[in-house]
Write a protein that holds these residues in place. Structure first.
Motif, PDB file in Angstrom:
ATOM      1  N   SER A 206       0.817  -1.212   0.000  1.00  0.00           N
ATOM      2  CA  SER A 206       0.000   0.000   0.000  1.00  0.00           C
ATOM      3  C   SER A 206       0.850   1.262   0.000  1.00  0.00           C
ATOM      4  CB  SER A 206      -0.938   0.002   1.204  1.00  0.00           C
ATOM      5  OG  SER A 206      -0.201  -0.054   2.412  1.00  0.00           O
ATOM      6  N   GLU A 207       1.990   1.230   0.683  1.00  0.00           N
ATOM      7  CA  GLU A 207       2.868   2.408   0.710  1.00  0.00           C
ATOM      8  C   GLU A 207       3.371   2.739  -0.686  1.00  0.00           C
ATOM      9  OE1 GLU A 207       6.003   1.936   3.493  1.00  0.00           O
ATOM     10  OE2 GLU A 207       4.690   1.880   5.255  1.00  0.00           O
ATOM     11  N   ALA A 208       3.709   1.707  -1.447  1.00  0.00           N
ATOM     12  CA  ALA A 208       4.187   1.929  -2.808  1.00  0.00           C
ATOM     13  C   ALA A 208       3.073   2.495  -3.674  1.00  0.00           C
ATOM     14  CB  ALA A 208       4.711   0.629  -3.400  1.00  0.00           C
ATOM     15  N   ALA A 209       1.844   1.987  -3.503  1.00  0.00           N
ATOM     16  CA  ALA A 209       0.705   2.490  -4.265  1.00  0.00           C
ATOM     17  C   ALA A 209       0.421   3.949  -3.932  1.00  0.00           C
ATOM     18  CB  ALA A 209      -0.526   1.636  -3.976  1.00  0.00           C
ATOM     19  N   GLN A 210       0.533   4.297  -2.650  1.00  0.00           N
ATOM     20  CA  GLN A 210       0.306   5.679  -2.235  1.00  0.00           C
ATOM     21  C   GLN A 210       1.363   6.602  -2.822  1.00  0.00           C
ATOM     22  OE1 GLN A 210       0.099   5.599   2.052  1.00  0.00           O
ATOM     23  NE2 GLN A 210      -1.709   4.268   2.066  1.00  0.00           N
TER      24      GLN A 210
END
Length: 255
Positions: A206-210
């Motif tokens: 999720s951090e990468a997507a954000q």
């Protein structure tokens, strides 16, 4: 070309971009042949009702896709197949060298090319054959083919040699295919989506997507599948869109 009262084939229809395209076309009054390897396509077809036909098949198989186009022809009836929106494909990541300096697996590269590029060509050639004999519309149009490229075709990142090459090949086929098929009144387009909310994107942290969403100039969010479907609908209905690749990415440029 009108969406209503026409029949379209959508690959990769069980989820993500393909599912959104199928739903939108049916909402607009079309019949849709849902093509996917996943058994989930059967459930989607049931939920969409009599306007949908589920066909499971491998886009890289000449025999399987020929059989699916034959079923599509029967489903379409006398009017014939009006268009194809090809969304099936895979995302792959693999560096040329691993941490120890060993070369990457060649079979993994070939598999990505086979699915994303050879598979696209397979679907496109069968779509062209299916539509070439249709009765032409008022301006001579018989059909439209919409392929799915990616911004990775232009802005490939580290580890995307196979994926970027496969999608660059899709881009490269658009204009020559449009020129060749113009004699039949068949248009060929490609959409190059950026970072979208799809099952493939859900696989990354999720951090990468954000972080990816934050790098998009505007709107600062991931793309939505229905926005891809909206563009597919607009391509179908606008006869001057031909031989081109449209980036759908919010202005992002990958590094």
């Amino acid at each position: 070309m009108h969406v209503a009262d026409n029949t379209f084939l959508v690959t990769g229809a069980a989820s993500g971009l393909g599912s959104a395209v199928a739903r939108r076309l049916i909402d607009k009054g079309a019949k849709v042949v849902l093509c996917d390897l996943s058994e989930d396509v059967e459930g989607l077809s049931t939920s969409l009702g009599g306007s949908a036909l589920a066909c499971r098949g491998d886009i890289t198989s000449a025999a399987q896709m020929t059989a699916i186009f034959e079923r599509a022809a029967v489903f379409a009836g006398e009017a014939g197949l009006a268009g194809v929106v090809h969304c099936a494909g895979v995302v792959s990541v693999g560096k040329l060298l691993d941490r120890d300096g060993n070369p990457t697996n060649l079979d993994a590269y070939a598999k990505t090319i086979d699915i994303n590029l050879v598979g696209t060509f397979n679907v496109m050639r069968l779509a062209a054959a299916a539509m070439a004999g249709r009765a032409p519309g008022e301006e001579g149009e018989r059909g439209v083919i919409i392929n799915t490229a990616s911004i990775a075709a232009f802005d490939g990142q580290v580890g995307q040699c196979a994926y970027s090459a496969s999608k660059a090949g899709v881009v490269g086929m658009s204009l020559p295919a449009a020129r060749e098929l113009s004699r039949y009144g068949i248009r060929v387009m490609a959409i190059a989506p950026g970072v979208f909310e799809t099952p493939m994107m859900a696989q990354i942290p999720s951090e990468a997507a954000q972080a990816l969403a934050a790098s998009i100039p505007f709107p600062k969010r991931l793309g939505r599948a229905d926005e891809f479907a909206l563009l597919a609908e607009q391509i179908i209905t606008n006869p001057m869109l031909n031989g081109e690749v449209i980036r759908l990415d919010g202005g992002i440029r990958m590094q």
